[in-house]
Design a protein around this motif. Structure first.
Motif, PDB file in Angstrom:
ATOM      1  N   MET A   1       0.833  -1.188   0.000  1.00 37.11           N
ATOM      2  CA  MET A   1       0.000   0.000   0.000  1.00 37.11           C
ATOM      3  C   MET A   1       0.881   1.256   0.000  1.00 37.11           C
ATOM      4  O   MET A   1       0.582   2.232  -0.692  1.00 37.11           O
ATOM      5  N   ALA A   2       1.968   1.181   0.768  1.00 33.62           N
ATOM      6  CA  ALA A   2       2.889   2.322   0.839  1.00 33.62           C
ATOM      7  C   ALA A   2       3.490   2.604  -0.531  1.00 33.62           C
ATOM      8  O   ALA A   2       3.616   3.762  -0.941  1.00 33.62           O
ATOM      9  N   ALA A   3       3.840   1.550  -1.258  1.00 36.40           N
ATOM     10  CA  ALA A   3       4.452   1.736  -2.576  1.00 36.40           C
ATOM     11  C   ALA A   3       3.452   2.343  -3.552  1.00 36.40           C
ATOM     12  O   ALA A   3       3.828   3.183  -4.385  1.00 36.40           O
ATOM     13  N   VAL A   4       2.178   1.952  -3.467  1.00 37.61           N
ATOM     14  CA  VAL A   4       1.164   2.529  -4.359  1.00 37.61           C
ATOM     15  C   VAL A   4       0.979   4.010  -4.040  1.00 37.61           C
ATOM     16  O   VAL A   4       0.905   4.848  -4.947  1.00 37.61           O
TER      17      VAL A   4
ATOM     18  N   GLU B   1       3.194   6.006  -2.698  1.00 40.57           N
ATOM     19  CA  GLU B   1       4.406   6.757  -2.986  1.00 40.57           C
ATOM     20  C   GLU B   1       4.674   6.871  -4.488  1.00 40.57           C
ATOM     21  O   GLU B   1       4.972   7.930  -5.011  1.00 40.57           O
ATOM     22  N   ARG B   2       4.528   5.753  -5.214  1.00 39.43           N
ATOM     23  CA  ARG B   2       4.944   5.743  -6.627  1.00 39.43           C
ATOM     24  C   ARG B   2       3.809   6.017  -7.598  1.00 39.43           C
ATOM     25  O   ARG B   2       4.048   6.245  -8.779  1.00 39.43           O
ATOM     26  N   LYS B   3       2.596   5.937  -7.117  1.00 36.19           N
ATOM     27  CA  LYS B   3       1.417   6.200  -7.957  1.00 36.19           C
ATOM     28  C   LYS B   3       1.441   5.452  -9.305  1.00 36.19           C
ATOM     29  O   LYS B   3       1.344   6.072 -10.369  1.00 36.19           O
ATOM     30  N   PRO B   4       1.556   4.126  -9.249  1.00 39.76           N
ATOM     31  CA  PRO B   4       1.557   3.357 -10.503  1.00 39.76           C
ATOM     32  C   PRO B   4       0.150   3.307 -11.105  1.00 39.76           C
ATOM     33  O   PRO B   4      -0.841   3.506 -10.393  1.00 39.76           O
ATOM     34  N   GLN B   5       0.094   3.039 -12.415  1.00 39.86           N
ATOM     35  CA  GLN B   5      -1.211   2.852 -13.053  1.00 39.86           C
ATOM     36  C   GLN B   5      -1.669   1.396 -12.922  1.00 39.86           C
ATOM     37  O   GLN B   5      -2.855   1.111 -12.969  1.00 39.86           O
ATOM     38  N   VAL B   6      -0.687   0.514 -12.795  1.00 41.29           N
ATOM     39  CA  VAL B   6      -0.993  -0.913 -12.778  1.00 41.29           C
ATOM     40  C   VAL B   6      -0.222  -1.607 -11.656  1.00 41.29           C
ATOM     41  O   VAL B   6       0.952  -1.311 -11.446  1.00 41.29           O
ATOM     42  N   VAL B   7      -0.895  -2.518 -10.968  1.00 37.73           N
ATOM     43  CA  VAL B   7      -0.224  -3.384  -9.999  1.00 37.73           C
ATOM     44  C   VAL B   7      -0.353  -4.807 -10.520  1.00 37.73           C
ATOM     45  O   VAL B   7      -1.466  -5.279 -10.774  1.00 37.73           O
TER      46      VAL B   7
END
Ligand code: B12
Length: 81
Positions: free
Chosen positions: A1-4, A6-12
């Motif tokens: 969750m922290a990485a999402v 922080e990095r604001k990716p479009q896809v996981v």
């Protein structure tokens, strides 16, 4: 969750090699929902034991059984930059 956050990716993307680790995909999707992040990302899953039906069951946005189709899938889900 922290990485999402922080990095604001479009896809996981998540990959599981074993049926034993597959349930963590559902756990992760539920955690995204609980953190209010689910609408910000598309979630793709894959790996030998994973199926399209399982992807639908746990609320993933997409599934592919190979890398090249996965690229096409991402292009169809994410607006072009
Ligand atoms: C190599 C291998 C191993 C190696 C792994 C080496 C390593 N460091 O990665 C070693 C020998 C260590 C191993 C160990 C074990 N293994 Co093994 N292993 C395999 C094998 C032969 C190939 C897996 C592989 O790397 N394939 C190549 C990759 C590239 O393919 P892939 O992961 O499927 O990915 C492709 C697609 O699925 C898709 N994809 C994958 N991820 C994603 C993600 C997204 C988002 C998308 C869109 C697509 C996608 O695209 C990829 C490219 O086409 C498989 C059998 C098989 N043919 O699948 C068994 C297999 C995975 N192993 C199995 C088992 C049981 C084990 C062990 C538990 C054995 C034991 N009792 O110790 C251990 C577990 C180790 C562990 N902790 O994970 C079982 C799993 C059964 C199950 N349903 O859970 C399998 C299926 C064999 C079998 N038929 O019984 N294994």
């Amino acid at each position: 969750m922290a990485a999402v956050e922080e990095r604001k990716p479009q896809v996981v993307c998540m990959s599981a090699l074993l049926t034993m680790t597959m349930p963590q995909m559902r756990t992760t999707i539920d955690a995204l929902k609980n953190a209010g992040l689910r609408d910000r990302v598309k979630v793709l899953i894959g790996g030998a034991p994973v199926t399209r039906e399982y992807a639908q069951e746990i609320g993933a946005d997409g599934y592919s059984d190979n890398a090249s189709d996965a690229v096409g899938l991402v292009k169809s889900l994410v607006p072009a930059a």
